[in-house]
Design a protein around this motif. Structure first.
Motif, PDB file in Angstrom:
ATOM      1  N   GLY A  74      -0.787   7.725 -10.480  1.00  0.00           N
ATOM      2  CA  GLY A  74      -0.385   8.073  -9.124  1.00  0.00           C
ATOM      3  C   GLY A  74      -1.312   7.493  -8.072  1.00  0.00           C
ATOM      4  N   VAL A  75      -2.599   7.447  -8.377  1.00  0.00           N
ATOM      5  CA  VAL A  75      -3.562   6.850  -7.448  1.00  0.00           C
ATOM      6  C   VAL A  75      -3.241   5.373  -7.221  1.00  0.00           C
ATOM      7  CG1 VAL A  75      -5.975   6.133  -7.212  1.00  0.00           C
ATOM      8  CG2 VAL A  75      -5.434   8.471  -7.895  1.00  0.00           C
ATOM      9  N   THR A  76      -2.978   4.660  -8.307  1.00  0.00           N
ATOM     10  CA  THR A  76      -2.664   3.236  -8.186  1.00  0.00           C
ATOM     11  C   THR A  76      -1.344   3.018  -7.457  1.00  0.00           C
ATOM     12  OG1 THR A  76      -3.893   2.710 -10.202  1.00  0.00           O
ATOM     13  CG2 THR A  76      -2.243   1.113  -9.480  1.00  0.00           C
ATOM     14  N   VAL A  77      -0.347   3.847  -7.748  1.00  0.00           N
ATOM     15  CA  VAL A  77       0.946   3.729  -7.065  1.00  0.00           C
ATOM     16  C   VAL A  77       0.779   3.967  -5.563  1.00  0.00           C
ATOM     17  CG1 VAL A  77       3.225   4.779  -6.798  1.00  0.00           C
ATOM     18  CG2 VAL A  77       2.322   4.315  -9.085  1.00  0.00           C
ATOM     19  N   ALA A  78      -0.004   4.982  -5.201  1.00  0.00           N
ATOM     20  CA  ALA A  78      -0.244   5.267  -3.786  1.00  0.00           C
ATOM     21  C   ALA A  78      -0.928   4.088  -3.098  1.00  0.00           C
ATOM     22  CB  ALA A  78      -1.094   6.528  -3.646  1.00  0.00           C
ATOM     23  N   PHE A  79      -1.881   3.467  -3.793  1.00  0.00           N
ATOM     24  CA  PHE A  79      -2.562   2.311  -3.207  1.00  0.00           C
ATOM     25  C   PHE A  79      -1.594   1.144  -3.015  1.00  0.00           C
ATOM     26  CE2 PHE A  79      -4.941  -1.683  -3.686  1.00  0.00           C
ATOM     27  CZ  PHE A  79      -5.789  -1.569  -2.590  1.00  0.00           C
ATOM     28  N   LEU A  80      -0.709   0.929  -3.986  1.00  0.00           N
ATOM     29  CA  LEU A  80       0.267  -0.151  -3.864  1.00  0.00           C
ATOM     30  C   LEU A  80       1.224   0.095  -2.702  1.00  0.00           C
ATOM     31  CD1 LEU A  80       1.093  -0.828  -7.628  1.00  0.00           C
ATOM     32  CD2 LEU A  80      -0.304  -2.234  -6.087  1.00  0.00           C
ATOM     33  N   VAL A  81       1.570   1.357  -2.465  1.00  0.00           N
ATOM     34  CA  VAL A  81       2.431   1.692  -1.327  1.00  0.00           C
ATOM     35  C   VAL A  81       1.740   1.336  -0.016  1.00  0.00           C
ATOM     36  CG1 VAL A  81       3.478   3.603  -0.051  1.00  0.00           C
ATOM     37  CG2 VAL A  81       3.729   3.481  -2.530  1.00  0.00           C
ATOM     38  N   VAL A  82       0.468   1.716   0.102  1.00  0.00           N
ATOM     39  CA  VAL A  82      -0.288   1.391   1.314  1.00  0.00           C
ATOM     40  C   VAL A  82      -0.418  -0.119   1.477  1.00  0.00           C
ATOM     41  CG1 VAL A  82      -2.523   1.602   2.463  1.00  0.00           C
ATOM     42  CG2 VAL A  82      -1.549   3.566   1.271  1.00  0.00           C
ATOM     43  N   MET A  83      -0.682  -0.819   0.383  1.00  0.00           N
ATOM     44  CA  MET A  83      -0.822  -2.271   0.447  1.00  0.00           C
ATOM     45  C   MET A  83       0.469  -2.928   0.917  1.00  0.00           C
ATOM     46  SD  MET A  83      -2.057  -4.946  -2.515  1.00  0.00           S
ATOM     47  CE  MET A  83      -0.646  -4.611  -3.574  1.00  0.00           C
ATOM     48  N   THR A  84       1.603  -2.450   0.403  1.00  0.00           N
ATOM     49  CA  THR A  84       2.895  -2.998   0.821  1.00  0.00           C
ATOM     50  C   THR A  84       3.133  -2.761   2.304  1.00  0.00           C
ATOM     51  OG1 THR A  84       3.800  -2.611  -1.389  1.00  0.00           O
ATOM     52  CG2 THR A  84       5.372  -2.937   0.399  1.00  0.00           C
TER      53      THR A  84
END
Length: 218
Positions: A74-84
């Protein structure tokens, strides 16, 4: 009798060249939105993850294996969302927001650091798996902080902002500390936690705040 135009002085020439380098109205930091958002999100999210692992080591957090894995993913998914979001926002505003030459040079330095990070991930990841020694992988964050230290030193050389020099020195000290603590999990994670909050989230917030203010004023 018409007055003769005075030739530009050396000071005027230097001021003109500086205006070109700084993008006209000075280096306002408008081009730092993406990097600021990524640093802030990465520092907060992965700092929280390190803190989570510290809690597991000391026995405060006792989640099951699947729950812990879900949290990490979930941490990595959240970071990818912010990056996008950051990338799309940067493209929406357009090339004019990339900032002055100084800002573009800083972005290039940090992008080059990111390329080096990818190579380091492969080197230490393969080495750790081959030698069946997780401690080899733990040297990877130490190298990352060393590279970040170099990038922040470039930023300080260009901007001469004291907080950037502190980020560079902090990254260097963190790299050394992590390299010496790979066999001490609790201490290693505590250093990582503090460094992610202080050397990623904090400068990310500074850059993001400056970029948003500059775009509102534009």
């Amino acid at each position: 009798m018409p007055t003769k135009s005075r030739p530009p002085s050396a000071e005027q020439d230097l001021a003109y060249l500086r205006s070109i380098v700084e993008g006209g109205g000075g280096d306002s930091g408008k081009g730092m939105l993406t990097m600021g958002a990524l640093y802030l999100a990465g520092g907060l999210l992965y700092g929280l993850q390190c803190l989570f692992h510290v809690g597991q080591i000391v026995g405060v957090i006792r989640w099951s294996g699947p729950a812990s894995l879900a949290f990490v993913v979930g941490v990595t998914v959240a970071f990818l969302v912010v990056m996008t979001w950051a990338i799309l926002e940067d493209r929406k505003v357009g090339g004019a927001a990339r900032g002055a030459m100084v800002t573009r040079t800083m972005n290039a330095a940090f992008s080059a650091t990111g390329m080096c990070n990818l190579a380091v991930i492969i080197i230490f990841g393969v080495g750790s798996a081959r030698d069946n020694d997780f401690a080899v992988w733990l040297y990877y964050p130490a190298i990352i902080f060393a590279l970040q230290s170099a990038a922040w030193f470039v930023a300080w050389s260009l901007r001469k902002k004291l907080w950037m020099l502190f980020m560079s020195l902090g990254g260097w000290l963190t790299a050394v500390a992590l390299g010496l603590l790979v066999r001490e999990p609790a201490a290693y994670l505590m250093v990582c936690t503090l460094a992610l909050f202080g050397l990623f989230a904090l400068p990310g917030w500074i850059m993001l705040r400056g970029a948003l203010r500059a775009r509102k004023a534009a």
